[in-house]
Scaffold this motif. Structure first.
Motif, mmCIF file in Angstrom:
data_model
loop_
_atom_site.group_PDB
_atom_site.id
_atom_site.type_symbol
_atom_site.label_atom_id
_atom_site.label_comp_id
_atom_site.label_asym_id
_atom_site.label_seq_id
_atom_site.Cartn_x
_atom_site.Cartn_y
_atom_site.Cartn_z
ATOM 1 N N GLU A 50 -2.296 4.072 0.662
ATOM 2 C CA GLU A 50 -2.840 2.719 0.638
ATOM 3 C C GLU A 50 -2.851 2.145 -0.777
ATOM 4 O O GLU A 50 -2.441 1.002 -1.011
ATOM 5 C CB GLU A 50 -4.246 2.699 1.222
ATOM 6 C CG GLU A 50 -4.838 1.311 1.345
ATOM 7 C CD GLU A 50 -6.172 1.299 2.076
ATOM 8 O OE1 GLU A 50 -6.788 0.234 2.124
ATOM 9 O OE2 GLU A 50 -6.564 2.360 2.599
ATOM 10 N N SER A 51 -3.323 2.942 -1.763
ATOM 11 C CA SER A 51 -3.378 2.429 -3.130
ATOM 12 C C SER A 51 -1.984 2.238 -3.719
ATOM 13 O O SER A 51 -1.752 1.313 -4.508
ATOM 14 C CB SER A 51 -4.212 3.364 -4.019
ATOM 15 O OG SER A 51 -3.616 4.643 -4.106
ATOM 16 N N PHE A 52 -1.018 3.125 -3.320
ATOM 17 C CA PHE A 52 0.352 2.958 -3.790
ATOM 18 C C PHE A 52 0.965 1.678 -3.216
ATOM 19 O O PHE A 52 1.632 0.914 -3.914
ATOM 20 C CB PHE A 52 1.198 4.172 -3.390
ATOM 21 C CG PHE A 52 2.535 4.230 -4.071
ATOM 22 C CD1 PHE A 52 2.654 4.745 -5.351
ATOM 23 C CD2 PHE A 52 3.682 3.773 -3.440
ATOM 24 C CE1 PHE A 52 3.886 4.794 -5.991
ATOM 25 C CE2 PHE A 52 4.912 3.814 -4.070
ATOM 26 C CZ PHE A 52 5.016 4.331 -5.357
ATOM 27 N N ALA A 53 0.679 1.437 -1.933
ATOM 28 C CA ALA A 53 1.177 0.215 -1.299
ATOM 29 C C ALA A 53 0.592 -1.020 -1.973
ATOM 30 O O ALA A 53 1.286 -2.026 -2.189
ATOM 31 C CB ALA A 53 0.829 0.225 0.184
ATOM 32 N N GLU A 54 -0.704 -0.935 -2.349
ATOM 33 C CA GLU A 54 -1.349 -2.067 -3.020
ATOM 34 C C GLU A 54 -0.703 -2.320 -4.375
ATOM 35 O O GLU A 54 -0.465 -3.467 -4.773
ATOM 36 C CB GLU A 54 -2.844 -1.788 -3.192
ATOM 37 C CG GLU A 54 -3.615 -2.936 -3.807
ATOM 38 C CD GLU A 54 -5.106 -2.650 -3.912
ATOM 39 O OE1 GLU A 54 -5.792 -3.429 -4.593
ATOM 40 O OE2 GLU A 54 -5.564 -1.661 -3.315
ATOM 41 N N ARG A 73 2.486 -3.963 -3.796
ATOM 42 C CA ARG A 73 2.354 -5.214 -3.050
ATOM 43 C C ARG A 73 3.173 -5.187 -1.754
ATOM 44 O O ARG A 73 3.879 -6.142 -1.419
ATOM 45 C CB ARG A 73 2.751 -6.411 -3.913
ATOM 46 C CG ARG A 73 1.877 -6.590 -5.140
ATOM 47 C CD ARG A 73 2.268 -7.831 -5.907
ATOM 48 N NE ARG A 73 1.443 -7.985 -7.095
ATOM 49 C CZ ARG A 73 0.242 -8.557 -7.136
ATOM 50 N NH1 ARG A 73 -0.273 -9.041 -6.011
ATOM 51 N NH2 ARG A 73 -0.432 -8.651 -8.265
ATOM 52 N N VAL A 74 3.086 -4.052 -1.057
ATOM 53 C CA VAL A 74 3.700 -3.913 0.266
ATOM 54 C C VAL A 74 2.645 -3.351 1.194
ATOM 55 O O VAL A 74 1.553 -2.972 0.762
ATOM 56 C CB VAL A 74 4.937 -2.973 0.225
ATOM 57 C CG1 VAL A 74 6.025 -3.540 -0.673
ATOM 58 C CG2 VAL A 74 4.531 -1.574 -0.229
ATOM 59 N N ASP A 75 2.958 -3.289 2.514
ATOM 60 C CA ASP A 75 1.984 -2.687 3.411
ATOM 61 C C ASP A 75 2.155 -1.171 3.426
ATOM 62 O O ASP A 75 3.181 -0.627 2.995
ATOM 63 C CB ASP A 75 2.082 -3.267 4.822
ATOM 64 C CG ASP A 75 3.447 -3.038 5.454
ATOM 65 O OD1 ASP A 75 3.860 -1.881 5.542
ATOM 66 O OD2 ASP A 75 4.087 -4.035 5.864
ATOM 67 N N THR A 133 2.546 0.975 5.829
ATOM 68 C CA THR A 133 3.603 1.514 6.687
ATOM 69 C C THR A 133 4.933 1.560 5.944
ATOM 70 O O THR A 133 5.739 2.473 6.147
ATOM 71 C CB THR A 133 3.738 0.669 7.963
ATOM 72 O OG1 THR A 133 2.469 0.596 8.602
ATOM 73 C CG2 THR A 133 4.737 1.283 8.921
ATOM 74 N N THR A 134 5.142 0.598 5.054
ATOM 75 C CA THR A 134 6.384 0.583 4.272
ATOM 76 C C THR A 134 6.485 1.819 3.391
ATOM 77 O O THR A 134 7.543 2.474 3.299
ATOM 78 C CB THR A 134 6.459 -0.685 3.405
ATOM 79 O OG1 THR A 134 6.433 -1.829 4.251
ATOM 80 C CG2 THR A 134 7.718 -0.698 2.555
ATOM 81 N N VAL A 135 5.358 2.188 2.730
ATOM 82 C CA VAL A 135 5.358 3.396 1.898
ATOM 83 C C VAL A 135 5.615 4.625 2.761
ATOM 84 O O VAL A 135 6.384 5.528 2.388
ATOM 85 C CB VAL A 135 4.022 3.527 1.140
ATOM 86 C CG1 VAL A 135 3.980 4.829 0.335
ATOM 87 C CG2 VAL A 135 3.808 2.329 0.229
ATOM 88 N N TYR A 136 4.981 4.649 3.916
ATOM 89 C CA TYR A 136 5.191 5.769 4.843
ATOM 90 C C TYR A 136 6.666 5.902 5.197
ATOM 91 O O TYR A 136 7.242 7.001 5.206
ATOM 92 C CB TYR A 136 4.337 5.536 6.099
ATOM 93 C CG TYR A 136 4.580 6.554 7.196
ATOM 94 C CD1 TYR A 136 3.965 7.796 7.149
ATOM 95 C CD2 TYR A 136 5.424 6.254 8.267
ATOM 96 C CE1 TYR A 136 4.194 8.735 8.148
ATOM 97 C CE2 TYR A 136 5.649 7.169 9.265
ATOM 98 C CZ TYR A 136 5.033 8.418 9.213
ATOM 99 O OH TYR A 136 5.261 9.339 10.199
#
Length: 400
Positions: free
Chosen positions: A20-24, A27-29, A31-34
């Motif tokens: 979550e913090s990496f996605a923040e 600036r992506v959601d 699920t994208t990082v996943y």
């Protein structure tokens, strides 16, 4: 391929990021990082340098990791996606718990700070304000440093509360020393901390303290108004409520409103009796007790010109300083002698009045914010052209 995908996630965790913090940060959601980590999708070219920077690796290393996931199936079972997100949720829950428990403060430090404040508030009546202020400043600075460190939510609130009390005491000392700008700053800080901690009693004390300040400046109507505001904020049964009521009574006395003054005195005496004796036998500036009720009644009646003030003033003096040694007087005894002098002057008991005033002035317990009270007696003696007037004026000038 699975091992490579895990290394991407491990690198993220090693750098202190959850999904979550990496996605923040990107600036992506989430699920994208996943999907990046599983090789189901690739970042856009403009995103890759920032990913590499966050993961503290070279872009070429990132390309290798992402390339390893390019052969992943186009479709992935939705249960697996949910399972992966759930695993990260669990880790985030552990991290939150760790942060809640992590602290640079600790219960013993808080207990010592709270005890130190009580000691300072108890020392207030018998310690020169400039001396006590140095100790208050040191403790306020320490609280500020602790607020900047790691702490639990409960510790954070306790720090806000003790910081509020210390700031309030600091403001009171600045008022005693007639340091107006510093007093205002400390009072504003105390109000801010009180509201942040949702501590209504401290907030009420702030308004009561400001009421006292404007009363000493001669703005009696404003003092009464601020006292009523303090009463509306103060929780039932608290010392702040009693003190604010007493302050209103004193303001009404200066305004010459007899009915309102006696009403306030009655309410103070009833609430004070219900409160009982304080935990500490010594005077605590923010804990009301029956002896305080006596002292405030003496002052209020003296300002109203009621001869009953004499009995109250003499009882305060007898209770708090039975030996008569002025070097050991708490501040309240000096005030009681000024009250006694005022009421004795109205009854033309001039020798006794001058003696009481002289004792108060020479005691060293009349702080700058109360000089005006001593001056009232001096001027009254001078107006009567009494032989003691010159000695009394000389003592007063030495006090200043």
């Amino acid at each position: 391929m699975a091992a490579e995908r895990r290394s991407f996630a491990e690198r993220r965790r090693a750098c202190g990021y959850t999904q979550e913090s990496f996605a923040e940060a990107m600036r992506v959601d989430r699920t994208t990082v996943y999907r990046w980590e599983r090789g189901e999708a690739a970042p856009q070219p403009h995103q890759r340098p920032k990913i590499a920077k966050l993961l503290e690796i070279e872009t070429s290393e990132l390309d290798g990791l992402l390339a390893s996931g390019s052969s992943a199936p186009a479709r992935v079972n939705s249960w697996n996606i949910s399972r992966g997100l759930a695993d990260d949720d669990e880790q985030e829950a552990w991290e939150l718990a760790r942060r809640v428990e992590a602290s640079d403060v600790g219960p013993q430090t808080l207990k010592r700070l709270e005890r130190a404040f009580d000691d300072l508030a108890t020392a207030y009546p018998v310690t020169p304000p400039q001396e006590l202020l140095q100790r208050v400043r040191r403790h306020c600075s320490y609280v500020a440093r602790l607020l900047a460190g790691r702490k639990t939510l409960a510790e954070h609130r306790r720090l806000l509360v003790v910081g509020g009390w210390l700031s309030l005491l600091g403001a009171t000392l600045h008022i005693d020393l007639k340091q107006e700008h510093s007093a205002t700053a400390r009072l504003q800080t105390a109000v801010t901390l009180a509201r942040e901690a949702e501590h209504r009693e401290i907030e009420a004390w702030c308004f009561e303290t400001e009421a006292w300040r404007v009363l000493t400046d001669g703005n009696y109507a404003r003092a009464a108004e601020l006292s009523r505001t303090a009463q509306s904020i103060a929780p039932a049964g608290t010392s702040a409520l009693i003190q604010a009521t007493a302050q209103e009574g004193r303001a009404q006395a200066r305004l010459g409103h007899g009915k309102e003054t006696y009403s306030a005195i009655d309410r103070v005496q009833q609430m004070s009796a219900a409160l009982g004796l304080p935990e500490r036998p010594m005077e605590h500036h923010y804990q009301y007790d029956p002896a305080k009720s006596l002292a405030y009644t003496a002052t209020t009646l003296a300002w109203l010109g009621d001869s009953a003030a004499e009995g109250y003033a003499r009882e305060v003096i007898s209770r708090l300083n039975p030996s008569g040694d002025i070097t050991t007087w708490p501040r309240r005894v000096a005030s009681a002698n000024i009250d006694l002098a005022l009421v004795l002057l109205t009854e033309d008991r001039l020798d006794e009045a001058c003696d009481a005033a002289q004792k108060a002035i020479l005691s060293g317990r009349v702080v700058p914010s109360n000089h005006w009270r001593a001056l009232e007696v001096v001027k009254a003696v001078e107006a009567r052209e009494l032989p003691e007037a010159s000695d009394l004026r000389e003592a007063y000038e030495g006090l200043k």
